[in-house]
Write a protein that holds these residues in place. Structure first.
Motif, PDB file in Angstrom:
ATOM      1  N   GLU A  49      -3.371 -16.813 -12.563  1.00 51.08           N
ATOM      2  CA  GLU A  49      -3.396 -16.498 -11.129  1.00 51.08           C
ATOM      3  C   GLU A  49      -2.044 -15.974 -10.657  1.00 51.08           C
ATOM      4  OE1 GLU A  49      -4.430 -18.562  -6.811  1.00 51.08           O
ATOM      5  OE2 GLU A  49      -4.388 -19.763  -8.639  1.00 51.08           O
ATOM      6  N   GLN A  50      -0.962 -16.610 -11.098  1.00 50.56           N
ATOM      7  CA  GLN A  50       0.366 -16.162 -10.676  1.00 50.56           C
ATOM      8  C   GLN A  50       0.663 -14.763 -11.206  1.00 50.56           C
ATOM      9  OE1 GLN A  50       3.236 -19.115 -11.825  1.00 50.56           O
ATOM     10  NE2 GLN A  50       2.665 -20.525 -10.189  1.00 50.56           N
ATOM     11  N   LEU A  51       0.318 -14.519 -12.479  1.00 50.41           N
ATOM     12  CA  LEU A  51       0.547 -13.193 -13.043  1.00 50.41           C
ATOM     13  C   LEU A  51      -0.303 -12.158 -12.330  1.00 50.41           C
ATOM     14  CD1 LEU A  51       1.798 -11.337 -15.143  1.00 50.41           C
ATOM     15  CD2 LEU A  51       0.014 -12.045 -16.754  1.00 50.41           C
ATOM     16  N   GLY A  52      -1.566 -12.486 -12.086  1.00 49.90           N
ATOM     17  CA  GLY A  52      -2.431 -11.553 -11.369  1.00 49.90           C
ATOM     18  C   GLY A  52      -1.949 -11.283  -9.953  1.00 49.90           C
ATOM     19  N   ARG A  53      -1.482 -12.346  -9.282  1.00 50.52           N
ATOM     20  CA  ARG A  53      -0.995 -12.177  -7.909  1.00 50.52           C
ATOM     21  C   ARG A  53       0.253 -11.282  -7.874  1.00 50.52           C
ATOM     22  NH1 ARG A  53      -1.762 -15.457  -3.430  1.00 50.52           N
ATOM     23  NH2 ARG A  53      -2.732 -17.034  -4.777  1.00 50.52           N
ATOM     24  N   ASN A  54       1.186 -11.524  -8.821  1.00 47.80           N
ATOM     25  CA  ASN A  54       2.407 -10.719  -8.855  1.00 47.80           C
ATOM     26  C   ASN A  54       2.088  -9.247  -9.146  1.00 47.80           C
ATOM     27  OD1 ASN A  54       3.963 -12.987  -8.366  1.00 47.80           O
ATOM     28  ND2 ASN A  54       4.356 -13.376 -10.535  1.00 47.80           N
ATOM     29  N   MET A  55       1.194  -9.020 -10.092  1.00 50.53           N
ATOM     30  CA  MET A  55       0.837  -7.649 -10.417  1.00 50.53           C
ATOM     31  C   MET A  55       0.083  -6.994  -9.265  1.00 50.53           C
ATOM     32  SD  MET A  55       2.301  -7.387 -13.262  1.00 50.53           S
ATOM     33  CE  MET A  55       1.777  -5.744 -13.707  1.00 50.53           C
ATOM     34  N   HIS A  56      -0.703  -7.778  -8.554  1.00 47.62           N
ATOM     35  CA  HIS A  56      -1.448  -7.231  -7.421  1.00 47.62           C
ATOM     36  C   HIS A  56      -0.506  -6.797  -6.309  1.00 47.62           C
ATOM     37  CE1 HIS A  56      -3.991  -7.513  -3.709  1.00 47.62           C
ATOM     38  NE2 HIS A  56      -4.801  -6.822  -4.484  1.00 47.62           N
ATOM     39  N   GLN A  57       0.566  -7.567  -6.112  1.00 48.55           N
ATOM     40  CA  GLN A  57       1.544  -7.165  -5.099  1.00 48.55           C
ATOM     41  C   GLN A  57       2.140  -5.804  -5.434  1.00 48.55           C
ATOM     42  OE1 GLN A  57       4.327 -10.404  -5.051  1.00 48.55           O
ATOM     43  NE2 GLN A  57       3.017 -11.753  -3.819  1.00 48.55           N
ATOM     44  N   LEU A  58       2.466  -5.606  -6.710  1.00 49.23           N
ATOM     45  CA  LEU A  58       2.993  -4.307  -7.135  1.00 49.23           C
ATOM     46  C   LEU A  58       1.948  -3.222  -6.976  1.00 49.23           C
ATOM     47  CD1 LEU A  58       4.858  -5.461 -10.374  1.00 49.23           C
ATOM     48  CD2 LEU A  58       5.837  -5.031  -8.117  1.00 49.23           C
ATOM     49  N   TRP A  59       0.732  -3.550  -7.321  1.00 48.98           N
ATOM     50  CA  TRP A  59      -0.351  -2.580  -7.203  1.00 48.98           C
ATOM     51  C   TRP A  59      -0.558  -2.161  -5.744  1.00 48.98           C
ATOM     52  CZ3 TRP A  59      -3.403   1.101  -8.118  1.00 48.98           C
ATOM     53  CH2 TRP A  59      -4.644   1.228  -7.504  1.00 48.98           C
ATOM     54  N   GLN A  60      -0.529  -3.139  -4.837  1.00 49.22           N
ATOM     55  CA  GLN A  60      -0.699  -2.809  -3.424  1.00 49.22           C
ATOM     56  C   GLN A  60       0.430  -1.902  -2.938  1.00 49.22           C
ATOM     57  OE1 GLN A  60      -1.100  -6.748  -1.559  1.00 49.22           O
ATOM     58  NE2 GLN A  60      -3.175  -6.162  -0.964  1.00 49.22           N
ATOM     59  N   ALA A  61       1.663  -2.171  -3.414  1.00 51.32           N
ATOM     60  CA  ALA A  61       2.787  -1.334  -3.000  1.00 51.32           C
ATOM     61  C   ALA A  61       2.616   0.099  -3.485  1.00 51.32           C
ATOM     62  CB  ALA A  61       4.088  -1.921  -3.543  1.00 51.32           C
ATOM     63  N   VAL A  62       2.175   0.266  -4.743  1.00 54.81           N
ATOM     64  CA  VAL A  62       1.967   1.617  -5.274  1.00 54.81           C
ATOM     65  C   VAL A  62       0.847   2.320  -4.518  1.00 54.81           C
ATOM     66  CG1 VAL A  62       1.266   2.925  -7.317  1.00 54.81           C
ATOM     67  CG2 VAL A  62       2.844   1.005  -7.549  1.00 54.81           C
ATOM     68  N   GLU A  63      -0.237   1.614  -4.300  1.00 55.44           N
ATOM     69  CA  GLU A  63      -1.365   2.217  -3.589  1.00 55.44           C
ATOM     70  C   GLU A  63      -0.977   2.569  -2.159  1.00 55.44           C
ATOM     71  OE1 GLU A  63      -6.147   1.312  -3.232  1.00 55.44           O
ATOM     72  OE2 GLU A  63      -4.725  -0.333  -3.005  1.00 55.44           O
ATOM     73  N   GLY A  64      -0.182   1.666  -1.534  1.00 49.62           N
ATOM     74  CA  GLY A  64       0.257   1.962  -0.172  1.00 49.62           C
ATOM     75  C   GLY A  64       1.160   3.173  -0.111  1.00 49.62           C
ATOM     76  N   MET A  65       2.066   3.300  -1.089  1.00 47.60           N
ATOM     77  CA  MET A  65       2.937   4.477  -1.128  1.00 47.60           C
ATOM     78  C   MET A  65       2.120   5.754  -1.338  1.00 47.60           C
ATOM     79  SD  MET A  65       6.089   3.800  -0.532  1.00 47.60           S
ATOM     80  CE  MET A  65       6.894   5.273  -1.174  1.00 47.60           C
ATOM     81  N   GLY A  66       1.037   5.639  -2.090  1.00 45.72           N
ATOM     82  CA  GLY A  66       0.190   6.802  -2.316  1.00 45.72           C
ATOM     83  C   GLY A  66      -0.443   7.328  -1.044  1.00 45.72           C
ATOM     84  N   ARG A  67      -0.586   6.450  -0.036  1.00 43.82           N
ATOM     85  CA  ARG A  67      -1.194   6.896   1.225  1.00 43.82           C
ATOM     86  C   ARG A  67      -0.185   7.523   2.185  1.00 43.82           C
ATOM     87  NH1 ARG A  67      -4.207   1.957   0.549  1.00 43.82           N
ATOM     88  NH2 ARG A  67      -2.708   0.850   1.879  1.00 43.82           N
ATOM     89  N   ILE A  68       1.123   7.257   1.959  1.00 42.88           N
ATOM     90  CA  ILE A  68       2.110   7.767   2.920  1.00 42.88           C
ATOM     91  C   ILE A  68       2.996   8.866   2.337  1.00 42.88           C
ATOM     92  CG2 ILE A  68       2.136   5.572   4.154  1.00 42.88           C
ATOM     93  CD1 ILE A  68       4.755   4.911   2.787  1.00 42.88           C
ATOM     94  N   VAL A  69       3.098   8.941   1.008  1.00 49.33           N
ATOM     95  CA  VAL A  69       3.933   9.972   0.391  1.00 49.33           C
ATOM     96  C   VAL A  69       3.192  11.305   0.420  1.00 49.33           C
ATOM     97  CG1 VAL A  69       5.018  10.742  -1.742  1.00 49.33           C
ATOM     98  CG2 VAL A  69       5.208   8.357  -1.043  1.00 49.33           C
ATOM     99  N   SER A  70       3.919  12.357   0.788  1.00 53.42           N
ATOM    100  CA  SER A  70       3.319  13.687   0.863  1.00 53.42           C
ATOM    101  C   SER A  70       3.914  14.600  -0.200  1.00 53.42           C
ATOM    102  CB  SER A  70       3.556  14.292   2.254  1.00 53.42           C
ATOM    103  OG  SER A  70       3.101  15.634   2.291  1.00 53.42           O
ATOM    104  N   MET A  71       3.073  15.393  -0.814  1.00 55.03           N
ATOM    105  CA  MET A  71       3.532  16.367  -1.800  1.00 55.03           C
ATOM    106  C   MET A  71       4.223  17.552  -1.148  1.00 55.03           C
ATOM    107  SD  MET A  71       2.663  15.335  -4.887  1.00 55.03           S
ATOM    108  CE  MET A  71       2.703  16.869  -5.803  1.00 55.03           C
ATOM    109  N   ASP A  72       4.069  17.697   0.177  1.00 56.56           N
ATOM    110  CA  ASP A  72       4.592  18.874   0.867  1.00 56.56           C
ATOM    111  C   ASP A  72       6.114  18.819   1.029  1.00 56.56           C
ATOM    112  OD1 ASP A  72       1.980  19.733   1.094  1.00 56.56           O
ATOM    113  OD2 ASP A  72       1.710  18.783   3.059  1.00 56.56           O
ATOM    114  N   ASP A  73       6.704  17.636   1.030  1.00 55.99           N
ATOM    115  CA  ASP A  73       8.145  17.500   1.251  1.00 55.99           C
ATOM    116  C   ASP A  73       8.750  16.641   0.138  1.00 55.99           C
ATOM    117  OD1 ASP A  73      10.720  17.251   2.140  1.00 55.99           O
ATOM    118  OD2 ASP A  73      10.191  16.584   4.160  1.00 55.99           O
ATOM    119  N   PRO A  74       9.120  17.228  -0.986  1.00 56.79           N
ATOM    120  CA  PRO A  74       9.665  16.455  -2.103  1.00 56.79           C
ATOM    121  C   PRO A  74      10.921  15.672  -1.749  1.00 56.79           C
ATOM    122  CG  PRO A  74       9.050  18.657  -2.827  1.00 56.79           C
ATOM    123  CD  PRO A  74       8.953  18.652  -1.329  1.00 56.79           C
TER     124      PRO A  74
END
Length: 364
Positions: A49-74
């Motif tokens: 559970e702890q390993l899954g929770r820690n990895m999920h936090q990282l996963w949420q951060a990556v997924e969240g960045m994917g929604r706000i990062v734009s390819m138009d402005d490197p």
């Protein structure tokens, strides 16, 4: 009589005690194995559970960045990625690549302009959220400070989409495997070993001698089949272990890495307290039996002594000797009655013989 009482009584005492003691000791061992198996399962579930929770936090951060990062402005994307990498040191590298696989922006500018089109995280990230098992990253390792051993990483990736929902690229993040490994090992208890294995039964994290090896024991086979089992088995090092398999490491909507956790504990170490109690039990039982046998010997002597004396008196009477009176036995009723009977027999044997019908002549 003394031998019969001592041997027979001893067998009647020893046989039930040994049988009951054996049943008790076996029941204690079985209960100890069940209790330790349950303890290992709890530890494994907490670690998963702890390993899954820690990895999920990282996963949420990556997924969240994917929604706000734009390819138009490197340039803006690079600043955002640098900021995320500085806030969370678990990120070794995070970057975005266009649909052709060219890295457009990345933390600290690493790998910008490099094609990652053949990397698994990029190919899978084009189709949806992805989690990649531990692996080496040759290109990235050349840009990072040396640590004395090959670096290994675990990856998350997600597609980047424009306002119309079309995929414009992929965001990917590499995390240092040592962080995952250290977090897992921190949850183990004393005398307990945690093994993280892949679906092909390769040890990703665990004891030094097992890392990178492919296991063939029953628990590893069960882990490869995502089965939850508890086993008592012998491992290649020749030792017996109690093992518990936690079949998956997942949390919420995080993609699965295909990992399983095997928790094991050396049977000798785990059952040593129980064996100590068992040895103490047998010692106490043995001492008690010695005392009981000693008391039984005294009882046999107490019972046999009057009979031995009375038997001697009877033998004297049978041989015609009546000069020694029987011993006055009073230890128990049967001996007392037999003693009295021998006294009567002796008194009759010393009375003068007088034929029937003949009167005794009196002297003038």
């Amino acid at each position: 009589m003394k031998t019969i009482i001592f041997v027979g009584g001893g067998l009647l005492l020893l046989a039930p005690a040994v049988v009951a003691g054996t049943i008790f000791a076996d029941a204690m061992r079985q209960r100890a194995e069940v209790a330790n198996g349950a303890r290992l399962r709890v530890l494994g579930e907490i670690a998963a559970e702890q390993l899954g929770r820690n990895m999920h936090q990282l996963w949420q951060a990556v997924e969240g960045m994917g929604r706000i990062v734009s390819m138009d402005d490197p340039e803006a994307a690079r600043r955002q990625l640098d900021q995320l990498a500085q806030i969370d040191r678990r990120y070794t590298w995070i970057g975005i690549a266009d649909v052709e696989g060219k890295v457009v922006a990345a933390s600290q500018g690493m790998l910008e302009g490099v094609s990652v089109a053949e990397r698994p995280w990029f190919r899978r990230g084009l189709n949806g959220p992805a989690a990649m098992d531990v692996h080496a990253a040759v290109l990235l390792e050349k840009l990072l400070p040396a640590i004395g051993e090959p670096r290994r990483f675990v990856d998350f990736a997600a597609p980047l989409k424009n306002a119309q929902g079309a995929v414009t690229g992929v965001i990917g993040a590499h995390f240092d495997w040592r962080l995952v490994q250290d977090g897992l090992q921190a949850t183990k208890g004393p005398g307990v070993e945690m093994l993280l294995v892949s679906r092909d039964r390769t040890v990703l994290s665990g004891p030094e001698g097992l890392r990178g090896s492919t296991l063939s024991v029953g628990s590893a086979i069960a882990a490869g089949q995502a089965a939850s089992v508890s086993l008592h088995e012998r491992w290649p090092d020749g030792k017996d272990y109690i093992t518990v398999v936690i079949p998956s490491v997942t949390y919420a909507d995080m993609p699965s890495f295909g990992w399983s956790i095997i928790v094991r504990a050396d049977t000798d170490a785990v059952l040593d307290p129980t064996r100590t109690i068992t040895r103490t039990f047998w010692s106490i039982l043995g001492a008690g039996m010695l005392v009981a046998l000693g008391l039984l010997y005294l009882l046999a002597t107490w019972v046999a002594t009057p009979l031995r004396r009375l038997a001697g008196t009877a033998e004297h009477l049978a041989s015609g000797r009546s000069d020694t009176p029987p011993y006055d036995e009073t230890r128990y009723e049967e001996a007392s009655r037999l003693s009295a009977a021998l006294v009567r027999i002796q008194s009759q044997s010393v009375r003068p013989y007088q034929p029937a019908g003949v009167a005794t002549r009196k002297e003038p």
